[in-house]
Design a protein around this motif. Structure first.
Motif, PDB file in Angstrom:
ATOM      1  N   HIS A   1       2.185   4.843  -6.441  1.00  0.00           N
ATOM      2  CA  HIS A   1       2.451   5.612  -5.227  1.00  0.00           C
ATOM      3  C   HIS A   1       1.328   5.413  -4.210  1.00  0.00           C
ATOM      4  N   LEU A   2       0.080   5.463  -4.682  1.00  0.00           N
ATOM      5  CA  LEU A   2      -1.066   5.280  -3.789  1.00  0.00           C
ATOM      6  C   LEU A   2      -1.085   3.861  -3.224  1.00  0.00           C
ATOM      7  N   ASN A   3      -0.742   2.880  -4.071  1.00  0.00           N
ATOM      8  CA  ASN A   3      -0.682   1.502  -3.583  1.00  0.00           C
ATOM      9  C   ASN A   3       0.386   1.356  -2.505  1.00  0.00           C
ATOM     10  N   ASP A   4       1.497   2.070  -2.684  1.00  0.00           N
ATOM     11  CA  ASP A   4       2.532   2.097  -1.633  1.00  0.00           C
ATOM     12  C   ASP A   4       1.949   2.610  -0.316  1.00  0.00           C
ATOM     13  N   LEU A   5       1.276   3.752  -0.384  1.00  0.00           N
ATOM     14  CA  LEU A   5       0.686   4.324   0.835  1.00  0.00           C
ATOM     15  C   LEU A   5      -0.248   3.325   1.502  1.00  0.00           C
ATOM     16  N   GLU A   6      -1.100   2.696   0.705  1.00  0.00           N
ATOM     17  CA  GLU A   6      -2.094   1.765   1.250  1.00  0.00           C
ATOM     18  C   GLU A   6      -1.449   0.574   1.948  1.00  0.00           C
ATOM     19  N   ASN A   7      -0.253   0.203   1.516  1.00  0.00           N
ATOM     20  CA  ASN A   7       0.386  -0.994   2.057  1.00  0.00           C
ATOM     21  C   ASN A   7       1.524  -0.700   3.026  1.00  0.00           C
TER      22      ASN A   7
END
Lengths: 159, 159, 159
Positions: free
Chosen positions: A80-86
């Motif tokens: 989920h955090l990787n989604d936000l970052e990208n």
């Protein structure tokens, strides 16, 4: 007022902007799905972060033991955090890119590859698939966003 | 140039867009407040993440003991991350929704319920209120965003 | 269709909007750089979060020992999250601000200070510089975003 409204809807009548609207919405809805997936793992693994979330399991130590981290929950949270970052860079840069006058075919290519890469990334993270599946899907989305950033700066650079 | 500027300000003269601008700004400012709240708890609980932040407490072990996590700090941080996870989709989908030509009343309903739900969510997280307060306020904001996503895709779908 | 496209590109022909496009893209690309920096520290410090990422180091316990946190990796990750928390409000509020008809000089001042502050913040976090370098650069970016939020609400308030 009806004239103004006409102007705003004309905006979304542009095909490049429609494509942006479609793919941005799809990839944001995909990101939003990470929340119920996290909740699913928290409930099936009984691993919670807040005391008030374990109140239904009783009081005191019987509930406290569910205040813990779980590898499956943490995995979804990292995804989920990787989604936000990208996806945040895609949202911002993609909007400016859509307004920078790309041709429809090139724009669709960028949006489709990005969204395809991020959907693949989520599957690669959650299943999980062996590397370099996750790394590669991350890199493809990253490269697409950088390509759009280049186009925006080439078109609109004003320092 | 004054003609171009006129065009851009006409944009924000549209009532639906004004409503989006107002509620998006309010909910982003609300999210920004999580930062000073985190700082407040870090300082009153003396719980820091970086060695350079504890330098004023002296050197060596006397400062090192403040490099720790604290339940109150972690709670605010979880609330902040939950804001990011939910307000980012609202920002993107809400903007596209505002451009998709909704009627003013329906748009205001969406924006008001979302922002009300997220403010409630923050209070439910920080006080904390017993569940299902936090879960319910999260779900309401989530449903509003999904409803706007549906309208965007219905209006602008271009795959 | 060519008429619609003309309208959209006129959008990005406005100087204030060009300035927003330029600085928003720069600060998003800066944020994106945090990902390869994280990957660099994960590989040089051999500190990974996912079992599938350590498979190339062998099987069983020989690989398991690399599933750990590392202070340098965690530092970059905190910087990345701080970027998200601050750049997301800038993106949303800055876009609305650019559409609210500010004069070019004032808008450029806001965008330049924000982006300068966030670049400084990253250096202050990663080197790290002694406090209050990081705190101050964070506060400057925060204040600039609040100033833009005030202008948006003053121009477009519609509750």
């Amino acid at each position: 007022r009806s004239g103004e409204m006409a102007k705003l809807t004309q905006f979304i009548d542009n095909e490049v902007f429609q494509a942006y609207a479609t793919y941005a919405t799809i990839v944001l809805v995909k990101m939003m799905l990470m929340s119920p997936i996290t909740a699913y793992f928290r409930m099936t693994r009984k691993a919670f972060a807040n005391p008030e979330d374990t109140a239904s399991f009783g009081k005191g130590d019987s509930a406290k033991k569910y205040l813990r981290t779980d590898p499956d929950v943490e995995r979804v949270r990292r995804g989920h955090l990787n989604d936000l970052e990208n996806i945040v860079p895609f949202l911002g840069i993609g909007l400016l890119y859509a307004l920078s006058g790309p041709d429809l075919y090139t724009a669709l290519l960028h949006f489709r590859i990005f969204v395809g890469a991020r959907i693949t990334h989520s599957f690669a993270y959650l299943i999980p698939l062996p590397q370099p599946s996750r790394g590669l899907s991350w890199a493809i989305g990253y490269a697409v966003t950088m390509s759009m950033a280049y186009k925006v700066l080439k078109t609109a650079l004003y320092l």
